[in-house]
Design an enzyme around this catalytic site. Structure first.
Site, PDB file in Angstrom:
ATOM      1  N   ARG A 117      26.981 -11.743  15.913  1.00  0.00           N
ATOM      2  CA  ARG A 117      28.337 -12.319  15.908  1.00  0.00           C
ATOM      3  C   ARG A 117      28.926 -12.213  14.514  1.00  0.00           C
ATOM      4  O   ARG A 117      28.251 -12.453  13.526  1.00  0.00           O
ATOM      5  CB  ARG A 117      28.277 -13.779  16.336  1.00  0.00           C
ATOM      6  CG  ARG A 117      29.657 -14.385  16.477  1.00  0.00           C
ATOM      7  CD  ARG A 117      29.635 -15.588  17.339  1.00  0.00           C
ATOM      8  NE  ARG A 117      31.002 -16.032  17.512  1.00  0.00           N
ATOM      9  CZ  ARG A 117      31.382 -16.861  18.430  1.00  0.00           C
ATOM     10  NH1 ARG A 117      30.512 -17.337  19.272  1.00  0.00           N
ATOM     11  NH2 ARG A 117      32.631 -17.225  18.512  1.00  0.00           N
ATOM     12  N   HIS A 161       0.857  -1.189   0.000  1.00  0.00           N
ATOM     13  CA  HIS A 161       0.000   0.000   0.000  1.00  0.00           C
ATOM     14  C   HIS A 161       0.890   1.235   0.000  1.00  0.00           C
ATOM     15  O   HIS A 161       2.045   1.174   0.406  1.00  0.00           O
ATOM     16  CB  HIS A 161      -0.928   0.016   1.210  1.00  0.00           C
ATOM     17  CG  HIS A 161      -1.812  -1.192   1.290  1.00  0.00           C
ATOM     18  ND1 HIS A 161      -2.879  -1.376   0.455  1.00  0.00           N
ATOM     19  CD2 HIS A 161      -1.744  -2.288   2.076  1.00  0.00           C
ATOM     20  CE1 HIS A 161      -3.455  -2.532   0.738  1.00  0.00           C
ATOM     21  NE2 HIS A 161      -2.777  -3.105   1.706  1.00  0.00           N
ATOM     22  N   LYS A 172      20.049  -7.082  14.154  1.00  0.00           N
ATOM     23  CA  LYS A 172      21.373  -6.459  14.256  1.00  0.00           C
ATOM     24  C   LYS A 172      22.404  -7.588  14.272  1.00  0.00           C
ATOM     25  O   LYS A 172      22.060  -8.762  14.467  1.00  0.00           O
ATOM     26  CB  LYS A 172      21.478  -5.609  15.518  1.00  0.00           C
ATOM     27  CG  LYS A 172      21.330  -6.392  16.792  1.00  0.00           C
ATOM     28  CD  LYS A 172      21.388  -5.503  18.011  1.00  0.00           C
ATOM     29  CE  LYS A 172      21.230  -6.359  19.268  1.00  0.00           C
ATOM     30  NZ  LYS A 172      21.221  -5.571  20.476  1.00  0.00           N
TER      31      LYS A 172
END
Length: 192
Positions: free
Chosen positions: A182, A114, A179
């Site tokens: 390692r 949309h 995020k």
């Protein structure tokens, strides 16, 4: 089971047992692997392409292509337990690299579906963007990958993650939003 194919110059190779819906012209489905009975393909629009290379194992998936000039490519040796892959708007693509492993309940989509508009000039601020997953990536269960993301080779996406930006090779990423958890990793399908 073949659903309606409406339009001209549409090509279907290797998906004769599966639910395939095409409404449009010049679309192409080429499957060089055996697909599970839970695979569904929907194309509504023109000049779209689905390519599944050899050696893939895909159990349950919905490949959805809408509008014009879009593409989904699953490269050789990739396995998918359960996923929804959708490309829409004009000229976007999803590419899943070689030897990737996708778990269950995965959503990968190039569009918000949309429009979001700027109030001042009423111009759209959320266009569709392509998604590229590199070779040998492992995507855990219940992962969502949003438009514009690029995941480089040999990476792992932890379960329940929301991926909204791109990441380098050889990392584990996870979280909402995802995020780096390692660096400097790779992975094997086998336990050692």
């Amino acid at each position: 089971m073949l659903l309606p194919v409406r339009g001209k110059n549409n090509t279907i190779r290797g998906c004769s047992r599966h639910r395939v819906l095409i409404i449009g012209n010049n679309n192409s489905i080429i499957c060089k692997s055996k697909l599970g009975r839970g695979v569904k393909i929907s194309i509504i629009g023109n000049n779209n392409e689905l390519l599944i290379e050899e050696g893939c194992i895909i159990k349950i998936a919905h490949f959805k292509l809408e509008e014009l000039n879009n593409k989904i490519m699953v490269k050789a040796g990739t396995t998918i337990e359960e996923a929804h892959l959708a490309v829409s708007e004009e000229g976007t693509e999803i590419v899943i690299g070689k030897d990737c492993m996708l778990s269950t309940n995965i959503r990968i989509t190039t569009s918000d579906s949309h429009s979001i508009l700027n109030l001042i000039d009423r111009k759209r601020i959320n266009p569709a963007k392509s998604i590229i997953i590199g070779d040998h990536c492992w995507i855990g269960t219940r992962v969502t990958i949003n438009k514009g993301v690029r995941i480089e080779d040999n990476s792992v996406i932890a379960s329940n993650s929301l991926v909204t930006k791109s990441f380098p090779a050889n990392v584990i990423i996870g979280g909402i939003p995802a995020k780096v958890l390692r660096n400097g990793i790779t992975w094997l399908r086998e336990r050692v």
